[in-house]
Design a protein around this motif. Sequence first.
Motif, PDB file in Angstrom:
ATOM      1  N   THR A 396       0.854  -1.192   0.000  1.00  0.00           N
ATOM      2  CA  THR A 396       0.000   0.000   0.000  1.00  0.00           C
ATOM      3  C   THR A 396       0.884   1.234   0.000  1.00  0.00           C
ATOM      4  O   THR A 396       1.713   1.423   0.897  1.00  0.00           O
ATOM      5  N   ILE A 397       0.723   2.065  -1.021  1.00  0.00           N
ATOM      6  CA  ILE A 397       1.476   3.321  -1.108  1.00  0.00           C
ATOM      7  C   ILE A 397       0.517   4.485  -0.927  1.00  0.00           C
ATOM      8  O   ILE A 397      -0.496   4.596  -1.635  1.00  0.00           O
ATOM      9  N   ASP A 398       0.802   5.320   0.041  1.00  0.00           N
ATOM     10  CA  ASP A 398       0.055   6.560   0.249  1.00  0.00           C
ATOM     11  C   ASP A 398       0.831   7.686  -0.413  1.00  0.00           C
ATOM     12  O   ASP A 398       1.974   7.979  -0.020  1.00  0.00           O
ATOM     13  N   VAL A 399       0.236   8.304  -1.408  1.00  0.00           N
ATOM     14  CA  VAL A 399       0.903   9.394  -2.125  1.00  0.00           C
ATOM     15  C   VAL A 399       0.672  10.700  -1.386  1.00  0.00           C
ATOM     16  O   VAL A 399      -0.464  11.082  -1.102  1.00  0.00           O
ATOM     17  N   ARG A 400       1.755  11.384  -1.046  1.00  0.00           N
ATOM     18  CA  ARG A 400       1.686  12.661  -0.339  1.00  0.00           C
ATOM     19  C   ARG A 400       2.272  13.744  -1.238  1.00  0.00           C
ATOM     20  O   ARG A 400       3.440  13.682  -1.613  1.00  0.00           O
ATOM     21  N   THR A 401       1.459  14.746  -1.583  1.00  0.00           N
ATOM     22  CA  THR A 401       1.893  15.810  -2.495  1.00  0.00           C
ATOM     23  C   THR A 401       2.429  16.992  -1.689  1.00  0.00           C
ATOM     24  O   THR A 401       1.710  17.601  -0.898  1.00  0.00           O
ATOM     25  N   GLY A 402       3.706  17.303  -1.911  1.00  0.00           N
ATOM     26  CA  GLY A 402       4.361  18.345  -1.137  1.00  0.00           C
ATOM     27  C   GLY A 402       4.406  19.693  -1.835  1.00  0.00           C
ATOM     28  O   GLY A 402       4.004  19.833  -2.994  1.00  0.00           O
ATOM     29  N   ASN A 403       4.938  20.666  -1.114  1.00  0.00           N
ATOM     30  CA  ASN A 403       5.066  22.035  -1.603  1.00  0.00           C
ATOM     31  C   ASN A 403       6.179  22.082  -2.649  1.00  0.00           C
ATOM     32  O   ASN A 403       7.324  21.739  -2.365  1.00  0.00           O
ATOM     33  N   LYS A 404       5.839  22.532  -3.838  1.00  0.00           N
ATOM     34  CA  LYS A 404       6.836  22.514  -4.908  1.00  0.00           C
ATOM     35  C   LYS A 404       7.992  23.487  -4.640  1.00  0.00           C
ATOM     36  O   LYS A 404       9.102  23.277  -5.131  1.00  0.00           O
ATOM     37  N   ASP A 405       7.771  24.518  -3.860  1.00  0.00           N
ATOM     38  CA  ASP A 405       8.830  25.485  -3.596  1.00  0.00           C
ATOM     39  C   ASP A 405       9.897  24.941  -2.645  1.00  0.00           C
ATOM     40  O   ASP A 405      11.042  25.385  -2.679  1.00  0.00           O
ATOM     41  N   SER A 406       9.526  23.992  -1.800  1.00  0.00           N
ATOM     42  CA  SER A 406      10.498  23.449  -0.835  1.00  0.00           C
ATOM     43  C   SER A 406      10.737  21.957  -1.042  1.00  0.00           C
ATOM     44  O   SER A 406      11.428  21.325  -0.238  1.00  0.00           O
ATOM     45  N   TYR A 407      10.197  21.396  -2.116  1.00  0.00           N
ATOM     46  CA  TYR A 407      10.199  19.938  -2.296  1.00  0.00           C
ATOM     47  C   TYR A 407      11.594  19.340  -2.251  1.00  0.00           C
ATOM     48  O   TYR A 407      11.848  18.369  -1.529  1.00  0.00           O
ATOM     49  N   TRP A 408      12.533  19.883  -3.010  1.00  0.00           N
ATOM     50  CA  TRP A 408      13.859  19.264  -3.107  1.00  0.00           C
ATOM     51  C   TRP A 408      14.583  19.281  -1.770  1.00  0.00           C
ATOM     52  O   TRP A 408      15.258  18.307  -1.403  1.00  0.00           O
ATOM     53  N   LYS A 409      14.433  20.363  -1.034  1.00  0.00           N
ATOM     54  CA  LYS A 409      15.038  20.437   0.296  1.00  0.00           C
ATOM     55  C   LYS A 409      14.352  19.458   1.241  1.00  0.00           C
ATOM     56  O   LYS A 409      15.006  18.772   2.036  1.00  0.00           O
ATOM     57  N   ASP A 410      13.025  19.369   1.138  1.00  0.00           N
ATOM     58  CA  ASP A 410      12.268  18.503   2.041  1.00  0.00           C
ATOM     59  C   ASP A 410      12.646  17.035   1.882  1.00  0.00           C
ATOM     60  O   ASP A 410      12.814  16.310   2.868  1.00  0.00           O
ATOM     61  N   ILE A 411      12.769  16.570   0.629  1.00  0.00           N
ATOM     62  CA  ILE A 411      12.994  15.138   0.425  1.00  0.00           C
ATOM     63  C   ILE A 411      14.451  14.726   0.605  1.00  0.00           C
ATOM     64  O   ILE A 411      14.762  13.533   0.656  1.00  0.00           O
ATOM     65  N   LEU A 412      15.352  15.699   0.721  1.00  0.00           N
ATOM     66  CA  LEU A 412      16.755  15.347   0.882  1.00  0.00           C
ATOM     67  C   LEU A 412      16.981  14.575   2.186  1.00  0.00           C
ATOM     68  O   LEU A 412      17.729  13.591   2.217  1.00  0.00           O
ATOM     69  N   ASP A 413      16.328  15.002   3.241  1.00  0.00           N
ATOM     70  CA  ASP A 413      16.554  14.371   4.542  1.00  0.00           C
ATOM     71  C   ASP A 413      15.321  13.699   5.133  1.00  0.00           C
ATOM     72  O   ASP A 413      15.446  12.792   5.954  1.00  0.00           O
ATOM     73  N   SER A 414      14.127  14.115   4.713  1.00  0.00           N
ATOM     74  CA  SER A 414      12.919  13.562   5.327  1.00  0.00           C
ATOM     75  C   SER A 414      12.265  12.525   4.433  1.00  0.00           C
ATOM     76  O   SER A 414      12.607  12.387   3.258  1.00  0.00           O
ATOM     77  N   GLY A 415      11.329  11.781   5.017  1.00  0.00           N
ATOM     78  CA  GLY A 415      10.589  10.775   4.264  1.00  0.00           C
ATOM     79  C   GLY A 415      11.404   9.515   4.029  1.00  0.00           C
ATOM     80  O   GLY A 415      12.541   9.369   4.499  1.00  0.00           O
ATOM     81  N   THR A 416      10.791   8.579   3.278  1.00  0.00           N
ATOM     82  CA  THR A 416      11.467   7.313   2.969  1.00  0.00           C
ATOM     83  C   THR A 416      11.485   7.012   1.482  1.00  0.00           C
ATOM     84  O   THR A 416      12.391   6.344   0.990  1.00  0.00           O
ATOM     85  N   LEU A 417      10.485   7.498   0.735  1.00  0.00           N
ATOM     86  CA  LEU A 417      10.355   7.229  -0.698  1.00  0.00           C
ATOM     87  C   LEU A 417       9.858   8.498  -1.369  1.00  0.00           C
ATOM     88  O   LEU A 417       8.914   9.123  -0.881  1.00  0.00           O
ATOM     89  N   ALA A 418      10.489   8.902  -2.481  1.00  0.00           N
ATOM     90  CA  ALA A 418      10.105  10.175  -3.094  1.00  0.00           C
ATOM     91  C   ALA A 418      10.360  10.165  -4.595  1.00  0.00           C
ATOM     92  O   ALA A 418      11.253   9.469  -5.086  1.00  0.00           O
ATOM     93  N   SER A 419       9.578  10.966  -5.307  1.00  0.00           N
ATOM     94  CA  SER A 419       9.808  11.187  -6.736  1.00  0.00           C
ATOM     95  C   SER A 419      11.100  11.971  -6.925  1.00  0.00           C
ATOM     96  O   SER A 419      11.457  12.827  -6.104  1.00  0.00           O
ATOM     97  N   TYR A 420      11.788  11.678  -8.044  1.00  0.00           N
ATOM     98  CA  TYR A 420      13.102  12.287  -8.259  1.00  0.00           C
ATOM     99  C   TYR A 420      13.372  12.421  -9.745  1.00  0.00           C
ATOM    100  O   TYR A 420      12.842  11.652 -10.552  1.00  0.00           O
ATOM    101  N   ARG A 421      14.182  13.397 -10.084  1.00  0.00           N
ATOM    102  CA  ARG A 421      14.650  13.550 -11.463  1.00  0.00           C
ATOM    103  C   ARG A 421      16.014  14.216 -11.462  1.00  0.00           C
ATOM    104  O   ARG A 421      16.417  14.827 -10.478  1.00  0.00           O
ATOM    105  N   SER A 422      16.710  14.084 -12.575  1.00  0.00           N
ATOM    106  CA  SER A 422      18.006  14.746 -12.716  1.00  0.00           C
ATOM    107  C   SER A 422      18.261  15.011 -14.180  1.00  0.00           C
ATOM    108  O   SER A 422      17.907  14.206 -15.037  1.00  0.00           O
ATOM    109  N   GLY A 423      18.899  16.129 -14.445  1.00  0.00           N
ATOM    110  CA  GLY A 423      19.345  16.408 -15.787  1.00  0.00           C
ATOM    111  C   GLY A 423      20.699  15.787 -16.058  1.00  0.00           C
ATOM    112  O   GLY A 423      21.241  15.020 -15.258  1.00  0.00           O
TER     113      GLY A 423
END
Length: 523
Positions: A396-423
Amino acid sequence: MHDPHLHPGLRRRAFLAAAGAVTAALALTACGSSPADRAGADNGGKPRRGGRLRAAFAGGGAAETLDPHLSNLFADAARAKALFDKLADFGSDMTPRPRLATRWEPNAALDRWTVTLRDAVFHDGRPVTAEDVLFSYRRIADPEKTYRAKASLEPVDLDASRATGARTVEFRLKRPTAEFPNILASFGAYIVPEDTGKFDKPVGSGPFRFVSFAPGRSALFRRNDAYWGGAPHLDELEFVVANEESARAGALLGGQVEYAHELNPATARAHEGKGRIEIVRLRNSAMQGFVMKTDRPPFDDPRVREAFFLIADRKELVDGALSGAGEIGNDLFGKGYAHYAAGLPQRTQDLDRARHLLRQAGAGDLRVTLDTSPVAAGFTEAAGIFRDQAKKAGVTIDVRTGNKDSYWKDILDSGTLASYRSGAMPIESHISQRLLTDSTTNATHWRHKDFDALYQRLQSTKDLSERNGLYERMQRRLHAEGGFLVWGFADWIVGTGRRVRGVAPDAPANTLDWARFDTVWLA
């Protein structure tokens, strides 16, 4: 762009561009265009001189800058490329190609590199010298500033580095660095004249000269006839701001611009091959995936990470989240780039094996939160698709939609699973910036001293074939038990008018031939 980019920085900001109208600068007369690979069909492949090309990019309002060391948006980066040069830049395979530097040579220990400059001049006629290079790099490394290339320059001891001639620099490094040429090509590592203090009327050595700039609206540049790489074909290059994708596409279709950056797959499908505009797909421009925190439950168990690798139906994710504009990934960064471990078996969905691994790990009824955000194209769509795929494996995956302005900072240290991309960036940079114990953007929290030691061994190894073996060894381990679930690689989509020639078709964003307007002409 770096960490563009690249660090997801540049891409991040580009996707965050606020909705806005096309500026008044778009109300100019039309010209047309078409990409380089079609040039020979109707123009004999022979460039024609003259004209003004207008290029539409998402902008950043008053935050836009012509300081090349502060470039953060794609628009900033494209303007910097037109006005300035780096010592090197990356080819489409992410290997460094000479620009202002003609060659770079290491000592036996790989901790000193001598760089020789070409005979080039700035727009005011002054020669580009070794002192300009040292001034530029020391400016970037200023501890009081936050210039984008600062992290890339970390291995260089700039206090000890010195000019050994008018056009030679000896870079002294803090440790052996076999991949030192990657530093010369770093995003934002542009060379400016010594003692440059402001950029209201910037002087560079690039293919175009400054004429005017209105942040958030437009910039106008003129051909540099003294450019070391040969004068551009265009008389003038104008950048105009159109924040909404629909505004950029509409301006291109209406003839108000000849080049539109960052179109979406739906626009490409609607107009590709229809004759009104040309669509140029820049393959492998953006890695798409999820990050699993390898230092906390449930992903501190490698069996759970492997199960998640096996849950992913990559084709469904590419088709659904990217509208098919991309190709599947194999849980490794850098598909198509130098040193990529292409020989590893392609991972496919195996729900039975995933369920077995989860039971072994005592996680048969696992519930986990997936952090995502509309910060980048396809993120929320991919999260929903993966949630449904995981359900078939009993997760069971609960999708949590975060604030786009702070998203990258937020997922760096918090949470366990997150969407990601890189150029685009070299695989070596991806490893050093994201996968070492002390990496500053280590979103998967992959921290292994033996892995760090392999990287240091790689950087101390002069023989390329031996380095390739180390790259493969490191990637085999990441493929087996790393924290990056890389499900796809997205195309970057550019639109041009039908008369445009010389737009490189296979240049990922942030590479040498991306937004390279000195090679473009109007037929």
